[in-house]
Design a protein around this motif. Structure first.
Motif, mmCIF file in Angstrom:
data_model
loop_
_atom_site.group_PDB
_atom_site.id
_atom_site.type_symbol
_atom_site.label_atom_id
_atom_site.label_comp_id
_atom_site.label_asym_id
_atom_site.label_seq_id
_atom_site.Cartn_x
_atom_site.Cartn_y
_atom_site.Cartn_z
ATOM 1 N N PRO A 167 14.610 -30.755 -18.796
ATOM 2 C CA PRO A 167 14.638 -30.178 -17.433
ATOM 3 C C PRO A 167 16.060 -29.789 -17.049
ATOM 4 O O PRO A 167 16.639 -30.340 -16.120
ATOM 5 C CB PRO A 167 14.098 -31.314 -16.564
ATOM 6 N N ASP A 168 16.623 -28.817 -17.762
ATOM 7 C CA ASP A 168 18.046 -28.482 -17.597
ATOM 8 C C ASP A 168 18.308 -27.259 -16.729
ATOM 9 O O ASP A 168 19.447 -26.919 -16.462
ATOM 10 C CB ASP A 168 18.672 -28.234 -18.977
ATOM 11 N N MET A 169 17.253 -26.574 -16.312
ATOM 12 C CA MET A 169 17.459 -25.344 -15.551
ATOM 13 C C MET A 169 17.436 -25.651 -14.057
ATOM 14 O O MET A 169 16.703 -26.511 -13.606
ATOM 15 C CB MET A 169 16.404 -24.315 -15.929
ATOM 16 N N ARG A 170 18.279 -24.925 -13.329
ATOM 17 C CA ARG A 170 18.463 -25.224 -11.907
ATOM 18 C C ARG A 170 18.095 -24.062 -10.995
ATOM 19 O O ARG A 170 18.288 -24.134 -9.794
ATOM 20 C CB ARG A 170 19.923 -25.645 -11.655
ATOM 21 N N SER A 171 17.619 -22.972 -11.575
ATOM 22 C CA SER A 171 17.199 -21.848 -10.730
ATOM 23 C C SER A 171 16.205 -20.996 -11.499
ATOM 24 O O SER A 171 16.099 -21.088 -12.715
ATOM 25 C CB SER A 171 18.404 -20.978 -10.351
ATOM 26 N N ALA A 172 15.492 -20.164 -10.739
ATOM 27 C CA ALA A 172 14.536 -19.253 -11.359
ATOM 28 C C ALA A 172 15.252 -18.318 -12.325
ATOM 29 O O ALA A 172 14.744 -18.001 -13.391
ATOM 30 C CB ALA A 172 13.815 -18.457 -10.282
ATOM 31 N N LYS A 173 16.453 -17.901 -11.958
ATOM 32 C CA LYS A 173 17.230 -16.998 -12.815
ATOM 33 C C LYS A 173 17.561 -17.667 -14.148
ATOM 34 O O LYS A 173 17.481 -17.048 -15.209
ATOM 35 C CB LYS A 173 18.528 -16.586 -12.119
ATOM 36 N N GLU A 174 17.937 -18.943 -14.074
ATOM 37 C CA GLU A 174 18.236 -19.660 -15.321
ATOM 38 C C GLU A 174 16.999 -19.774 -16.196
ATOM 39 O O GLU A 174 17.067 -19.633 -17.411
ATOM 40 C CB GLU A 174 18.779 -21.068 -15.006
ATOM 41 N N ALA A 175 15.876 -20.024 -15.542
ATOM 42 C CA ALA A 175 14.636 -20.157 -16.307
ATOM 43 C C ALA A 175 14.310 -18.839 -16.999
ATOM 44 O O ALA A 175 13.933 -18.817 -18.180
ATOM 45 C CB ALA A 175 13.497 -20.584 -15.388
ATOM 46 N N ALA A 176 14.477 -17.742 -16.269
ATOM 47 C CA ALA A 176 14.198 -16.438 -16.863
ATOM 48 C C ALA A 176 15.172 -16.152 -18.000
ATOM 49 O O ALA A 176 14.786 -15.626 -19.055
ATOM 50 C CB ALA A 176 14.268 -15.348 -15.797
ATOM 51 N N ALA A 177 16.438 -16.521 -17.794
ATOM 52 C CA ALA A 177 17.445 -16.278 -18.837
ATOM 53 C C ALA A 177 17.123 -17.104 -20.084
ATOM 54 O O ALA A 177 17.264 -16.629 -21.221
ATOM 55 C CB ALA A 177 18.834 -16.634 -18.321
ATOM 56 N N TYR A 178 16.653 -18.329 -19.874
ATOM 57 C CA TYR A 178 16.271 -19.188 -20.997
ATOM 58 C C TYR A 178 15.088 -18.579 -21.756
ATOM 59 O O TYR A 178 15.080 -18.490 -22.974
ATOM 60 C CB TYR A 178 15.926 -20.585 -20.486
ATOM 61 N N LEU A 179 14.109 -18.126 -20.984
ATOM 62 C CA LEU A 179 12.923 -17.535 -21.598
ATOM 63 C C LEU A 179 13.318 -16.297 -22.409
ATOM 64 O O LEU A 179 12.828 -16.084 -23.523
ATOM 65 C CB LEU A 179 11.913 -17.165 -20.512
ATOM 66 N N LYS A 180 14.252 -15.504 -21.836
ATOM 67 C CA LYS A 180 14.720 -14.315 -22.561
ATOM 68 C C LYS A 180 15.455 -14.717 -23.838
ATOM 69 O O LYS A 180 15.325 -14.062 -24.868
ATOM 70 C CB LYS A 180 15.633 -13.465 -21.669
ATOM 71 N N ALA A 181 16.231 -15.788 -23.744
ATOM 72 C CA ALA A 181 16.973 -16.247 -24.925
ATOM 73 C C ALA A 181 16.000 -16.675 -26.027
ATOM 74 O O ALA A 181 16.191 -16.361 -27.206
ATOM 75 C CB ALA A 181 17.901 -17.395 -24.545
ATOM 76 N N ILE A 182 14.957 -17.406 -25.629
ATOM 77 C CA ILE A 182 13.946 -17.831 -26.607
ATOM 78 C C ILE A 182 13.253 -16.603 -27.204
ATOM 79 O O ILE A 182 13.056 -16.489 -28.418
ATOM 80 C CB ILE A 182 12.878 -18.751 -25.940
ATOM 81 N N HIS A 183 12.931 -15.663 -26.328
ATOM 82 C CA HIS A 183 12.279 -14.433 -26.774
ATOM 83 C C HIS A 183 13.146 -13.727 -27.802
ATOM 84 O O HIS A 183 12.681 -13.282 -28.849
ATOM 85 C CB HIS A 183 12.031 -13.527 -25.561
ATOM 86 N N SER A 184 14.420 -13.643 -27.466
ATOM 87 C CA SER A 184 15.348 -12.949 -28.345
ATOM 88 C C SER A 184 15.463 -13.670 -29.694
ATOM 89 O O SER A 184 15.454 -13.042 -30.760
ATOM 90 C CB SER A 184 16.669 -12.855 -27.597
ATOM 91 N N ILE A 185 15.511 -14.991 -29.668
ATOM 92 C CA ILE A 185 15.624 -15.748 -30.930
ATOM 93 C C ILE A 185 14.373 -15.553 -31.797
ATOM 94 O O ILE A 185 14.465 -15.278 -32.989
ATOM 95 C CB ILE A 185 15.851 -17.253 -30.647
ATOM 96 N N VAL A 186 13.202 -15.689 -31.198
ATOM 97 C CA VAL A 186 11.991 -15.606 -32.029
ATOM 98 C C VAL A 186 11.770 -14.191 -32.556
ATOM 99 O O VAL A 186 11.269 -14.016 -33.674
ATOM 100 C CB VAL A 186 10.719 -16.141 -31.321
ATOM 101 N N THR A 187 12.175 -13.181 -31.772
ATOM 102 C CA THR A 187 12.001 -11.824 -32.293
ATOM 103 C C THR A 187 13.080 -11.506 -33.336
ATOM 104 O O THR A 187 12.817 -10.828 -34.308
ATOM 105 C CB THR A 187 12.015 -10.767 -31.162
ATOM 106 N N TYR A 188 14.283 -12.018 -33.149
ATOM 107 C CA TYR A 188 15.321 -11.857 -34.173
ATOM 108 C C TYR A 188 14.864 -12.465 -35.489
ATOM 109 O O TYR A 188 15.048 -11.908 -36.555
ATOM 110 C CB TYR A 188 16.607 -12.580 -33.739
ATOM 111 N N LEU A 189 14.278 -13.658 -35.370
ATOM 112 C CA LEU A 189 13.825 -14.348 -36.582
ATOM 113 C C LEU A 189 12.599 -13.656 -37.171
ATOM 114 O O LEU A 189 12.255 -13.880 -38.333
ATOM 115 C CB LEU A 189 13.469 -15.803 -36.257
#
Lengths: 484, 486, 95
Positions: free
Chosen positions: A158-180
């Motif tokens: 539970p490390d995210m503190r705002s909706a923006k952070e959550a979206a940024a995290y989700l985008k980061a995960i998206h980017s990693i899985v599509t890169y892979l």
């Protein structure tokens, strides 16, 4: 009171295997109902699961990409519950010994700073089927094509503190899985879905508040909106003297709100126990090394390299590394033209604009990276000027030629840099514009700079756009000033 | 023909003494004539069997040298058979025509054997008397008042009565060995993972194992040659070479070290059964074996551990029977929960429900560690008992069951029924192979000698059993019923 | 650990088994005796013993990622209680 939001995400990523996690049925999207549900997926009596090696490899690749500990021994458990789209009465998952242990992802915030979000673990499991609620004589229809599709569930701390952070995290995960390349990341088709755990607590308080889980949010935008609504709801509730109930909620994008899923049941009791039809998955160091060796350069590394080695701005580096396709396109353009800044400008400017206008993704670009690279290299080596380059781009986009050189030749767009030829054109323009020359001569010296534009335009027109504008400028100024 | 072993029948088919069609028709007639009294079959597939037999005869004429080509068999109704009803002894699957063949069935078909039909069994293989079948109890051909044992009771009774030369059974806690003992035939439970479980309707996945039930160890060896081996569709099947089980049948037994677990000769053992078993051990001594007492100290915890692990797995395995994709569905369900609850309540019998409830309870929150985890720890101790014993001896011997077959209806209390399996259940927990061979009579009912070996010691067990059968003829004795219905 | 009717009811609900009041009483009876027998386990010291899930110490074999199954919907749905347009039908599920 000042409130702090605490968010944790459970992201379900459909892995891009050809066949299902425990059977040889196809995972292709969009088939006729139940045509891709084989005996194992249907849970026919006597059928047994056999684990897909690619699902394991993909989970491990993800783990390596987020610097997780990969479990030497992982175990599949059964999560027991009855539901219409759950054929066996249990979901095969990993409860006690997941394949991917603790790791972390760095996200970039809007102010350019970065923040580390810890991953608790990630585990493999099978997807369920789908319930179709259109009316079948008052019944619900069950399609089990999706049943058994491999999922990697990535559970954050539970490390995210705002909706923006959550979206940024989700985008980061998206980017990693599509890169892979372990998932197509297509959220519209449900290839990536997430459950959001949200709670609030008074600023400065250490203990977490009671959380609500918002199920199955399936776009970056919805994640932000669902959190925004939920945070407001919880704060209002508490400030009005109520308290948050730990429950599962659904986000309704039409009404832009979350609402409680009224469960007919008391708390679930999933009765997890090790699946006796599957054996422990044991991975050795050699296997991990092999997969480590195959990892592509990941978004974070790429961004850093674009900035440090190619000299791109932080912004450019971040945009160009966001997706693997974008990054690969840019790198090919750069490879062909040899100028990173020009390549970045063209990919993000002319190309992105054109793609945007026609609603195309970069993988469907009518201009290939090589074609664009060749075009940019003609700008870089001064063969054509910027204006001509845009014409060439348009021609390539419309399929009017195979490559930039062909179009440059056909349209005669080659930049004229021959001083003699430029001087001749300038002399002619001056000769044909006595009135303008007179105005120029009579103007205050500090106004003349602006007036030169007219002459430049005429010369460029005379050259059909091919004259080198800097050169034209320089020579014109000298000649006009000589007349003063 | 009915008094011949499978091995002898194979020789006759090879020599052309009779055709597979004649042999198959003969057994079908016997089933027709006698099975009304035994109820050992749920489904007889006569027409299909005769077709298969003709195909086998043609194949043989065309040069097929397969040893078992044209041999009729029966399959416990737990094995999925394509286009043939596969009920598992349950009302739940009374309407289930399996859309595929189990791996064991595929292998038997490929070997040219003929299936005469599907044999009766305790519902979902849960039982030790075959009284838990939706299709009614099976009678023991040695005494129609006695149970045939369970859960593979139909297979055992059919073979004992000479309705079929051999049959396939499954064994989760003794379900091959105990009915083999009660019916005076030879039944082998292989090492867990030796035979594919694919297409075998699961009761308790970490314990279930299929095996042959026949007149002799030699017959079992021939069948093991067909069914044993790795299956890519079963993750728990073992990728390990399969020997020719007939090759070592005649190895001499001199120097064989036999262990008699003292816990298998204690309270509750019928004296006649005990003396039959001790007689058998003497035969081995005369064949050059040495005998010593050993201990399996955790024996008495096997039944408690089993009744946690097996019901837990079963409660989950049987969740797929929900009235949605196959099987029984209640009339006019008002909602999904009602559909589940009534379909399952109507489709499952009492014993199945008991085990589902126990399994659900022991897995549920607050009980899981005390029961499930504990039972798994005890399971390790039980396996270790055997592994320790096999450090000192080659095989273990004892009774397959504390008593001979009991009367139908004699055991009303579930726990007293469970305790019948005291000598067989630990074997499944440990995953080791075991065989039961006929070793005499007690009160006119057969006694089974159980021989246990370490993991993958099937060839040795078959050798040890075969040598006994070369020295004795208990396995050749037939019940009067078989003679009367010859 | 004594077994009570509430345990039986809860298990029956989790296992989706309709149980009448009469049946519940019978199950409490039977299951109590079974659980008494099972409770013998509590008397063994298993300190330091790790649980055993499979009798052999084997590990999971992996399958190549290949599509080996073809569409057999018609065959599989022949044994289904209710289908329509290729879908399995259940009473209306409200989300």
């Amino acid at each position: 009171m000042q409130w702090e939001t605490v968010i944790g995400l459970e992201v379900h990523v459909q892995l891009a295997t050809r066949s299902k996690i425990f059977s040889g049925a196809s995972t292709a999207f969009g088939a006729e109902p139940n045509t891709q549900a084989c005996a194992v997926d249907l849970g026919l009596p006597g059928t047994l699961p056999v684990l897909n090696e690619q699902a394991v490899a993909m989970a491990v690749q993800f783990g390596l990409a987020v610097h997780s500990d990969i479990a030497e021994v992982s175990v599949f458990d059964r999560k027991n519950y009855f539901y219409a789209d759950l054929p066996k009465g249990y979901q095969t998952s990993q409860m006690y010994h997941p394949i991917v242990g603790p790791g972390a992802v760095d996200i970039t915030l809007e102010d350019g700073t970065s923040k580390r979000i810890r991953i608790h673990h990630a585990h493999l499991e099978e997807d369920a089927g789908k319930s179709l609620h259109e009316d079948f004589m008052g019944m619900t229809g069950i399609d089990l094509n999706r049943a058994g599709t491999p999922l990697l569930e990535i559970v954050s701390e539970p490390d995210m503190r705002s909706a923006k952070e959550a979206a940024a995290y989700l985008k980061a995960i998206h980017s990693i899985v599509t890169y892979l390349g372990i998932s197509d990341g297509n959220m519209a088709e449900g290839s990536m879905r997430c459950d959001v755990n949200v709670s609030v607590r008074p600023q400065g308080q250490e203990a977490f508040g009671t959380r609500a889980e918002i199920k199955n949010v399936n776009s970056f935008r919805f994640v932000e909106r669902a959190i925004a609504f939920e945070v407001e709801r919880q704060i209002e509730l508490i400030e009005d003297g109520g308290s948050v109930v730990q429950e599962t909620r659904l986000f309704d994008p039409e009404r832009d709100e979350t609402r409680s899923m009224r469960t007919k049941e008391e708390a679930n009791d999933y009765r997890y126990f090790p699946c006796p039809d599957l054996l422990p998955v044991v991975l050795d160091e050699a296997y991990l090394d092999h997969l480590r060796g195959q990892l592509p350069e990941l978004p974070a590394d790429k961004r850093e390299r674009f900035q440090n080695e190619l000299g791109l701005s932080a912004y450019d580096a971040s945009v160009l590394s966001a997706s693997r396709e974008m990054a690969e396109f840019f790198e090919e353009v750069h490879h062909v033209c040899g100028d990173a800044k020009q390549a970045a400008n063209w990919v993000q400017g002319e190309l992105a604009g054109a793609l945007n206008r026609e609603n195309l993704s970069i993988t469907n670009s009518p201009i290939s990276a090589r074609q664009l690279g060749e075009l940019v290299s003609r700008v870089v080596d001064d063969t054509i000027n910027g204006k001509a380059a845009k014409q060439v781009f348009q021609a390539l986009w419309n399929g009017q030629g195979e490559n930039a050189d062909e179009i440059i030749d056909a349209k005669g767009l080659k930049q004229v840099t021959d001083t003699g030829a430029i001087e001749a054109m300038i002399d002619q323009v001056i000769a044909e514009s006595p009135a303008q020359v007179a105005q120029y001569r009579d103007a205050e010296p500090d106004k003349r700079g602006k007036m030169i534009g007219y002459f430049v335009g005429q010369v460029m027109k005379a050259s059909r756009g091919t004259a080198n504008p800097q050169q034209v400028n320089g020579v014109l100024k000298a000649k006009l000033d000589a007349l003063v | 023909m009915h008094d011949k072993t499978l091995t002898q029948l194979a020789a006759s088919l090879k020599s052309g003494e009779f055709s597979s069609r004649e042999l198959t028709a003969h057994y079908l007639q016997k089933i027709e004539k006698a099975d009304g009294k035994l109820n050992s079959f749920i489904t007889v597939t006569g027409e299909q069997a005769l077709k298969q037999a003709e195909a086998a005869d043609n194949a043989r004429a065309a040069g097929d040298k397969g040893l078992l080509t044209g041999i009729p068999l029966a399959l416990k109704d737990i094995f999925c058979t394509r286009d043939v009803k596969t009920s598992c002894g349950s009302k739940m699957l009374d309407n289930f025509i399996a859309p595929y063949d189990a791996t064991v069935v595929e292998k038997l078909n490929a070997a040219g054997t003929i299936s005469l039909g599907k044999t009766n069994m305790d519902e979902f293989a849960m039982g030790s008397s075959n009284e838990n079948s939706h299709y009614g109890p099976v009678k023991n051909p040695w005494d129609l008042n006695a149970v045939p044992g369970g859960s593979s009771g139909g297979s055992a009774a059919a073979v004992a009565a000479g309705l079929v030369p051999a049959a396939m059974g499954t064994d989760t806690g003794g379900s091959i060995r105990q009915p083999a003992a009660f019916c005076g035939i030879t039944g082998l439970k292989p090492t867990y993972g030796r035979v594919s479980r694919y297409g075998m309707i699961a009761y308790a996945s970490s314990l279930d194992q299929a095996g042959p039930m026949a007149r002799s160890a030699e017959d079992c060896a021939h069948l093991m040659n067909v069914i044993a081996g790795h299956d890519v569709r079963d993750s728990t099947s073992v990728a390990r070479g399969v020997p020719d089980y007939t090759e070592t049948l005649n190895a001499p037994l001199s120097g064989l070290k036999i262990g008699l677990p003292k816990e298998y000769f204690g309270d509750g053992l019928d004296p006649e059964v005990e003396s039959a078993v001790r007689e058998a051990v003497k035969v081995y001594e005369s064949l050059g074996a040495t005998v010593r007492e050993v201990s399996l100290p955790h024996t008495h915890y096997a039944i408690p551990a089993y009744y946690v692990i097996a019901p837990a797995e079963a409660s989950s395995n049987l969740s797929r029977f929900d009235g949605v994709r196959f099987g029984h569905r209640c009339k006019d369900p008002v909602d999904l929960i009602d559909l589940y609850k009534r379909s399952r309540a109507e489709g499952f019998g009492e014993e199945v429900k008991r085990r589902i409830l126990i399994g659900t309870h022991t897995l549920s929150e607050g009980f899981f560690d005390a029961y499930y985890t504990k039972a798994q720890k005890v399971r390790r101790l039980i396996r270790q008992d055997f592994l320790d014993a096999f450090e000192d001896v080659d095989v273990l011997m004892g009774p397959a069951s504390p008593t001979p077959a009991f009367d139908l209806g004699a055991k009303k209390d579930p726990v007293s029924m469970y305790l019948q399996d005291i000598y067989t259940i630990a074997v499944n927990l440990a995953g080791i192979p075991g065989i039961s061979v006929p070793a005499g009579l007690a009160g006119g009912r057969p006694v089974g000698l159980q021989i246990l070996g370490t993991h993958f010691a099937e060839a040795q067990l078959l050798n040890v059993a075969h040598q006994y059968q070369q020295a004795t003829d208990w396995h050749l004795q037939l019940p009067a019923f078989a003679e009367e219905h010859a | 650990m004594a077994l009570e009717e509430s345990h039986v009811r809860r298990a029956a609900h989790l296992a989706r088994l309709a149980v009448s009041d009469d049946q519940a009483t019978g199950f409490v009876d039977d299951l109590s005796r079974i659980m008494d027998m099972v409770d013998q386990l509590q008397s063994i010291d298993t300190e330091g013993v790790s649980p055993l899930s499979h009798p052999l110490d084997a590990t999971q074999r992996l399958r190549a990622d290949e599509v080996t199954e073809t569409n057999q919907r018609d065959t599989f749905q022949r044994c289904a209680p209710a289908v329509e347009n290729g879908l399995y039908l259940v009473p209306r599920v409200v989300e």
